[in-house]
Enzyme design. Structure first.
Site, PDB file in Angstrom:
ATOM      1  N   HIS A   1      91.335  51.436  39.603  1.00 30.56           N
ATOM      2  CA  HIS A   1      90.341  50.489  40.084  1.00 30.56           C
ATOM      3  C   HIS A   1      90.990  48.903  40.110  1.00 30.56           C
ATOM      4  O   HIS A   1      90.162  48.276  39.986  1.00 30.56           O
ATOM      5  CB  HIS A   1      89.372  50.583  38.922  1.00 30.56           C
TER       6      HIS A   1
ATOM      7  N   TYR B   1      83.558  37.473  36.624  1.00 26.89           N
ATOM      8  CA  TYR B   1      84.606  38.038  36.342  1.00 26.89           C
ATOM      9  C   TYR B   1      85.555  36.748  35.530  1.00 26.89           C
ATOM     10  O   TYR B   1      86.370  37.072  34.952  1.00 26.89           O
ATOM     11  CB  TYR B   1      85.297  38.164  37.763  1.00 26.89           C
TER      12      TYR B   1
HETATM   13  C1  BJW Z   1      85.359  54.814  22.947  1.00 25.95           C
HETATM   14  C2  BJW Z   1      85.359  53.537  22.025  1.00 25.95           C
HETATM   15  C3  BJW Z   1      86.563  53.537  21.193  1.00 25.95           C
HETATM   16  C4  BJW Z   1      84.068  53.099  23.311  1.00 25.95           C
HETATM   17  N1  BJW Z   1      87.406  54.818  20.995  1.00 25.95           N
HETATM   18  N2  BJW Z   1      86.143  55.625  22.820  1.00 25.95           N
HETATM   19  C5  BJW Z   1      79.984  61.821  43.485  1.00 25.95           C
HETATM   20  C6  BJW Z   1      78.910  61.775  42.510  1.00 25.95           C
HETATM   21  C7  BJW Z   1      78.137  60.588  42.490  1.00 25.95           C
HETATM   22  C8  BJW Z   1      78.478  59.433  43.007  1.00 25.95           C
HETATM   23  C9  BJW Z   1      79.638  59.402  43.743  1.00 25.95           C
HETATM   24  C10 BJW Z   1      80.535  60.607  43.877  1.00 25.95           C
HETATM   25  N3  BJW Z   1      81.541  59.997  44.377  1.00 25.95           N
HETATM   26  C11 BJW Z   1      81.849  58.775  44.502  1.00 25.95           C
HETATM   27  C12 BJW Z   1      80.575  58.252  44.028  1.00 25.95           C
HETATM   28  C13 BJW Z   1      79.762  56.832  43.885  1.00 25.95           C
HETATM   29  C14 BJW Z   1      80.355  55.781  42.730  1.00 25.95           C
HETATM   30  C15 BJW Z   1      80.439  56.563  41.337  1.00 25.95           C
HETATM   31  O1  BJW Z   1      80.885  57.145  40.799  1.00 25.95           O
HETATM   32  N4  BJW Z   1      79.045  56.195  40.940  1.00 25.95           N
HETATM   33  C16 BJW Z   1      78.697  56.806  39.775  1.00 25.95           C
HETATM   34  C17 BJW Z   1      78.231  55.933  38.812  1.00 25.95           C
HETATM   35  C18 BJW Z   1      77.695  58.061  39.846  1.00 25.95           C
HETATM   36  N5  BJW Z   1      81.995  55.831  42.919  1.00 25.95           N
HETATM   37  C19 BJW Z   1      82.427  54.911  43.833  1.00 25.95           C
HETATM   38  O2  BJW Z   1      81.842  54.039  44.439  1.00 25.95           O
HETATM   39  C20 BJW Z   1      84.210  55.030  43.925  1.00 25.95           C
HETATM   40  N6  BJW Z   1      84.634  54.730  45.248  1.00 25.95           N
HETATM   41  C21 BJW Z   1      84.392  55.868  45.909  1.00 25.95           C
HETATM   42  O3  BJW Z   1      84.120  57.030  45.757  1.00 25.95           O
HETATM   43  O4  BJW Z   1      84.606  55.704  47.419  1.00 25.95           O
HETATM   44  C22 BJW Z   1      84.550  56.812  48.066  1.00 25.95           C
HETATM   45  C23 BJW Z   1      85.089  56.155  49.709  1.00 25.95           C
HETATM   46  C24 BJW Z   1      86.141  56.881  50.297  1.00 25.95           C
HETATM   47  C25 BJW Z   1      86.382  56.240  51.551  1.00 25.95           C
HETATM   48  C26 BJW Z   1      85.914  55.042  51.888  1.00 25.95           C
HETATM   49  C27 BJW Z   1      84.817  54.554  51.228  1.00 25.95           C
HETATM   50  C28 BJW Z   1      84.731  54.866  50.025  1.00 25.95           C
HETATM   51  C29 BJW Z   1      84.467  53.719  43.381  1.00 25.95           C
HETATM   52  C30 BJW Z   1      84.361  53.391  41.736  1.00 25.95           C
HETATM   53  C31 BJW Z   1      84.619  52.015  41.472  1.00 25.95           C
HETATM   54  C32 BJW Z   1      84.269  51.788  39.670  1.00 25.95           C
HETATM   55  N7  BJW Z   1      84.456  50.352  39.624  1.00 25.95           N
HETATM   56  C33 BJW Z   1      84.152  49.857  38.149  1.00 25.95           C
HETATM   57  C34 BJW Z   1      84.424  48.490  38.213  1.00 25.95           C
HETATM   58  C35 BJW Z   1      85.945  47.910  38.551  1.00 25.95           C
HETATM   59  C36 BJW Z   1      86.016  46.459  38.565  1.00 25.95           C
HETATM   60  C37 BJW Z   1      85.618  45.824  37.104  1.00 25.95           C
HETATM   61  O5  BJW Z   1      86.055  46.019  36.019  1.00 25.95           O
HETATM   62  O6  BJW Z   1      84.600  44.910  37.084  1.00 25.95           O
HETATM   63  O7  BJW Z   1      85.013  50.535  37.365  1.00 25.95           O
HETATM   64  S1  BJW Z   1      82.548  50.591  37.651  1.00 25.95           S
HETATM   65  C38 BJW Z   1      83.239  50.575  36.004  1.00 25.95           C
HETATM   66  O8  BJW Z   1      83.066  52.268  35.439  1.00 25.95           O
HETATM   67  C39 BJW Z   1      84.916  50.388  36.158  1.00 25.95           C
HETATM   68  C40 BJW Z   1      85.347  51.513  35.059  1.00 25.95           C
HETATM   69  O9  BJW Z   1      86.533  51.484  35.501  1.00 25.95           O
HETATM   70  C41 BJW Z   1      84.415  52.784  35.392  1.00 25.95           C
HETATM   71  C42 BJW Z   1      84.446  53.826  34.398  1.00 25.95           C
HETATM   72  O10 BJW Z   1      83.959  53.156  33.275  1.00 25.95           O
HETATM   73  P1  BJW Z   1      84.610  53.739  31.797  1.00 25.95           P
HETATM   74  O11 BJW Z   1      86.074  53.343  31.784  1.00 25.95           O
HETATM   75  O12 BJW Z   1      84.395  55.163  31.696  1.00 25.95           O
HETATM   76  O13 BJW Z   1      83.712  53.021  30.746  1.00 25.95           O
HETATM   77  P2  BJW Z   1      82.378  53.391  30.247  1.00 25.95           P
HETATM   78  O14 BJW Z   1      81.863  52.016  29.489  1.00 25.95           O
HETATM   79  O15 BJW Z   1      81.637  54.076  31.043  1.00 25.95           O
HETATM   80  O16 BJW Z   1      82.862  54.241  28.983  1.00 25.95           O
HETATM   81  C43 BJW Z   1      83.292  53.922  27.862  1.00 25.95           C
HETATM   82  C44 BJW Z   1      83.525  55.207  26.823  1.00 25.95           C
HETATM   83  O17 BJW Z   1      84.413  54.973  25.847  1.00 25.95           O
HETATM   84  C45 BJW Z   1      82.246  55.550  26.414  1.00 25.95           C
HETATM   85  O18 BJW Z   1      82.432  57.058  26.593  1.00 25.95           O
HETATM   86  C46 BJW Z   1      82.588  55.349  25.017  1.00 25.95           C
HETATM   87  O19 BJW Z   1      81.762  56.300  24.113  1.00 25.95           O
HETATM   88  C47 BJW Z   1      83.906  55.247  24.599  1.00 25.95           C
HETATM   89  N8  BJW Z   1      84.366  54.187  23.692  1.00 25.95           N
HETATM   90  N9  BJW Z   1      84.705  52.598  22.345  1.00 25.95           N
HETATM   91  C48 BJW Z   1      87.078  55.752  21.501  1.00 25.95           C
HETATM   92  N10 BJW Z   1      86.838  52.681  20.198  1.00 25.95           N
END
Ligand code: BJW
Length: 241
Positions: free
Chosen positions: A115, A63
């Site tokens: 987030h 971080y």
């Molecule tokens: C461009 C570009 C340009 C690039 N122009 N485009 C259901 C099914 C399966 C799993 C789960 C589910 N529900 C929950 C889960 C588990 C989990 C999850 O989702 N897992 C998946 C991986 C499957 N979710 C969680 O655990 C969440 N919590 C939860 O559900 O809690 C339930 C609960 C309830 C009650 C009590 C306890 C629990 C929490 C999720 C937290 C995510 N955290 C992160 C880290 C944040 C801190 C940090 O920054 O360090 O958040 S992970 C990371 O991914 C970060 C992002 O916000 C998040 C999303 O990523 P994002 O923004 O989409 O980025 P990328 O890199 O993936 O994509 C970039 C895109 O941009 C690409 O498409 C490129 O093509 C595009 N691009 N350049 C246009 N110039």
């Protein structure tokens, strides 16, 4: 819930959901993809409460490095287009998964952060959070000035719930949207990825802005392929005419 006809009296109700792709052109690495952060680091080693409990120094070093990168970053034309939307469209809601604060730096005033924010730290003992923009941090891991316990970044890790107020605002916005913009997100992380689905189920038109197809592309009524720093301002200019 406001019906479409109610909100159309005041113009379309536009909601935007942003992801890491919107900050890519500002020099902030995305998570997934060939140059993404997860290519170099395993999420379960860094972005989970278990990883932090196991090795807070390692997590904080990651971080601290990201804070240095983001401190140098400037908002780009896509961030600025969203500032203009907030000013021009009553009821506009900006929901972000990003923790970089670039929307606020660009001038967006109402930002629903799903987030958390990497410019806030939280005491693990007192569960109290505050802004800390120091780069570099004076000590790693940082400690609470009041009780001496570990501080953590005030972000949402895997397995942790989305802050409830942010989630409620996001769900309400998705339910009430006429037009839902999905900007620079891979659409993989839940529950954020369910918001466009909810908006669609409630009657919104979906527009996706991304370099490539995502699991959300099949939902989209319109798709803008290309760097969002170019496509979003172009879409916005056309929308206003
Ligand atoms: C461009 C570009 C340009 C690039 N122009 N485009 C259901 C099914 C399966 C799993 C789960 C589910 N529900 C929950 C889960 C588990 C989990 C999850 O989702 N897992 C998946 C991986 C499957 N979710 C969680 O655990 C969440 N919590 C939860 O559900 O809690 C339930 C609960 C309830 C009650 C009590 C306890 C629990 C929490 C999720 C937290 C995510 N955290 C992160 C880290 C944040 C801190 C940090 O920054 O360090 O958040 S992970 C990371 O991914 C970060 C992002 O916000 C998040 C999303 O990523 P994002 O923004 O989409 O980025 P990328 O890199 O993936 O994509 C970039 C895109 O941009 C690409 O498409 C490129 O093509 C595009 N691009 N350049 C246009 N110039």
């Amino acid at each position: 819930m406001a019906g479409v006809s109610d909100s159309m009296e005041f113009g379309p109700r536009v909601v935007a959901l942003t992801g890491a792709g919107i900050s890519a052109e500002s020099g902030v690495p995305t998570f997934r993809g060939p140059d993404g952060l997860w290519g170099r680091y395993r999420p379960e080693e860094l972005a989970t409460p278990e990883a932090f409990a196991r090795d807070p120094v390692r997590v904080w070093e990651w971080y601290a490095w990201r804070r240095e990168v983001i401190a140098r970053a400037q908002p780009n034309p896509a961030h600025r287009a969203l500032v203009e939307m907030e000013a021009a469209l009553p009821g506009f809601v900006l929901i972000t998964q990003n923790v970089d604060g670039l929307h606020q730096q660009a001038g967006s005033r109402r930002v629903v952060e799903l987030h958390g924010n990497l410019w806030r730290v939280r005491c693990v003992q007192e569960d109290r959070a505050w802004e800390d923009r120091r780069v570099p941090l004076p000590e790693i891991p940082p400690r609470c000035p009041t009780c001496g316990a570990l501080l953590r970044p005030d972000v949402v890790w895997f397995g942790e719930p989305i802050p409830s107020e942010a989630w409620q605002l996001a769900v309400q916005a998705a339910q009430e949207a006429n037009l839902f913009l999905v900007i620079g997100t891979s659409g993989i992380v839940e529950p954020a990825a369910s918001l466009p689905r909810l908006a669609r189920a409630c009657g919104a038109r979906i527009i996706e802005f991304n370099l490539e197809d995502t699991p959300l592309t099949p939902l989209a009524d319109e798709v803008w392929r290309g760097p969002v720093g170019e496509t979003l301002p172009r879409w916005w200019a056309r929308f206003q005419t």
